[in-house]
Design an enzyme around this catalytic site. Structure first.
Site, short mmCIF file in Angstrom:
data_model
loop_
_atom_site.label_atom_id
_atom_site.label_comp_id
_atom_site.label_asym_id
_atom_site.label_seq_id
_atom_site.Cartn_x
_atom_site.Cartn_y
_atom_site.Cartn_z
N HIS A 187 0.81 -1.21 0.00
CA HIS A 187 0.00 0.00 0.00
C HIS A 187 0.85 1.27 0.00
O HIS A 187 0.34 2.35 0.28
CB HIS A 187 -0.94 0.01 1.20
CG HIS A 187 -1.97 -1.08 1.17
ND1 HIS A 187 -2.89 -1.28 2.17
CD2 HIS A 187 -2.23 -2.04 0.23
CE1 HIS A 187 -3.66 -2.32 1.88
NE2 HIS A 187 -3.28 -2.79 0.69
N GLY A 188 2.14 1.13 -0.25
CA GLY A 188 2.99 2.30 -0.36
C GLY A 188 3.59 2.73 0.96
O GLY A 188 3.72 1.94 1.91
#
Length: 343
Positions: A187-188
């Site tokens: 998700h970064g």
């Protein structure tokens, strides 16, 4: 190799004993087979004794080598209910560093943790270098490195791919540095969510540089919840020299974040976001919107800067005419910024 035992698994902060002989027993591992023999060492670079005025802190911990911590998470992931209910019991984590100062963690791997891979809480002056973290892209809550209530933490030269944030930053953090990290899947790199609990402290000073995100759901994200029980600040962030390869949502500020399906929509977030700089960012993205900057009506974002950004749409559909959304955000754009910004 099995998960290092960190004491009380029901406590998401974990615990580390305050004496070196207890510490040796607290971090236990064994080799999976002879062909993948671990060379993990725990070295007391200082005395590993409590230090004044923090009698319960471990000082001078060094963990290095080529060892792997395998959490065997696949057996537990189906029982993770944290996305459905806020009253879930967290599953065990591979490594927890609670109340540790002046530490160096280098050249180790974490695989398939049941919950977060590495959790840092109440600590300061720790470097993580050449760390490898991996879990399937659909594994729940397997954040690579989560940092909370800590200062002077550095993560560098590492490869992280999980089913959640590669690196997540909670409240109470100051002076964090992240550079040369390869992130994906996941998700970064995320700050938050912030504003969930009363008494949360500010997040001040974050520098993210020379990172590469590939195939992640989000790129650079700041998220806060509505109806914050207390006010706090998120300020002085720099995101520079970032490459994004087919990232779905590249740049996000979300002050309406809802981690579950039944979030109450009451009052706007009271988290104040200021002085956020995005500079020299390039690559490709997949969503219709490149910059999604949605801030709070009660505490608008200020000092947000977009400078020298070149992001190319690489999705399947037609690119939206407006690839930039700004709500209650004030700032500026400088240099060549593509797609066109809304500030």
């Amino acid at each position: 190799m099995r998960r290092a035992r960190e004491g009380n698994d029901s406590d998401p902060r974990g615990s580390i004993p305050a004496r070196s002989n207890n510490l040796q027993r607290a971090l236990q591992w064994h080799n999976g087979d002879a062909s993948d023999r671990a060379h993990l060492g725990i070295h007391p670079s200082r005395s590993l004794q409590p230090i004044a005025p923090f009698p319960d802190y471990i000082n001078g911990l060094v963990i290095s080598g080529g060892g792997r911590f395998n959490g065997q998470g696949a057996s537990a992931w189906p029982y993770n209910q944290c996305k459905k209910t806020q009253d879930c019991k967290p599953l065990p984590m591979n490594l927890v560093f609670s109340f540790v100062v002046n530490a160096a963690i280098k050249s180790i791997s974490s695989i398939d943790s049941m919950f977060f891979h590495i959790h840092i809480f109440g600590s300061r002056n720790i470097t993580f270098d050449s760390i490898k973290i991996s879990a399937p892209g659909d594994s729940p809550n397997t954040d690579g490195i989560h940092i909370a209530n800590s200062a002077n933490i550095q993560v560098s030269n590492s490869v992280i791919g999980t089913g959640d944030d590669c690196i997540s930053i909670g409240p109470g953090c100051t002076n964090l540095t992240i550079f040369r990290v390869l992130c994906g899947p996941g998700h970064g790199i995320s700050v938050g969510s912030l504003g969930k609990n009363a008494g949360e402290k500010d997040v001040i000073g974050l520098y993210v540089s020379k990172c590469n995100l590939t195939g992640t759901t989000n790129g650079l994200r700041i998220k806060t919840l509505q109806s914050s029980p207390s006010t706090l600040k998120a300020s002085h962030f720099r995101f520079e020299q970032i490459i994004m390869n087919n990232v779905y949502n590249p740049i996000i500020i979300d002050q309406n974040y809802c981690p579950s399906a039944n979030c109450p929509k009451k009052n706007p977030s009271l988290v104040k976001i200021t002085d956020i700089k995005y500079r020299n960012i390039m690559g490709t993205f997949l969503s219709p919107v490149a910059y999604n900057l949605v801030c709070s009506e009660a505490a608008p974002c200020e000092g947000v800067e977009l400078s020298d950004i070149s992001l190319k749409y690489n999705g399947n559909g037609k690119q939206a005419n407006n690839a930039s959304i700004c709500v209650h955000v004030y700032g500026s754009s400088n240099g060549n910024v593509k797609p066109d910004p809304c500030i």
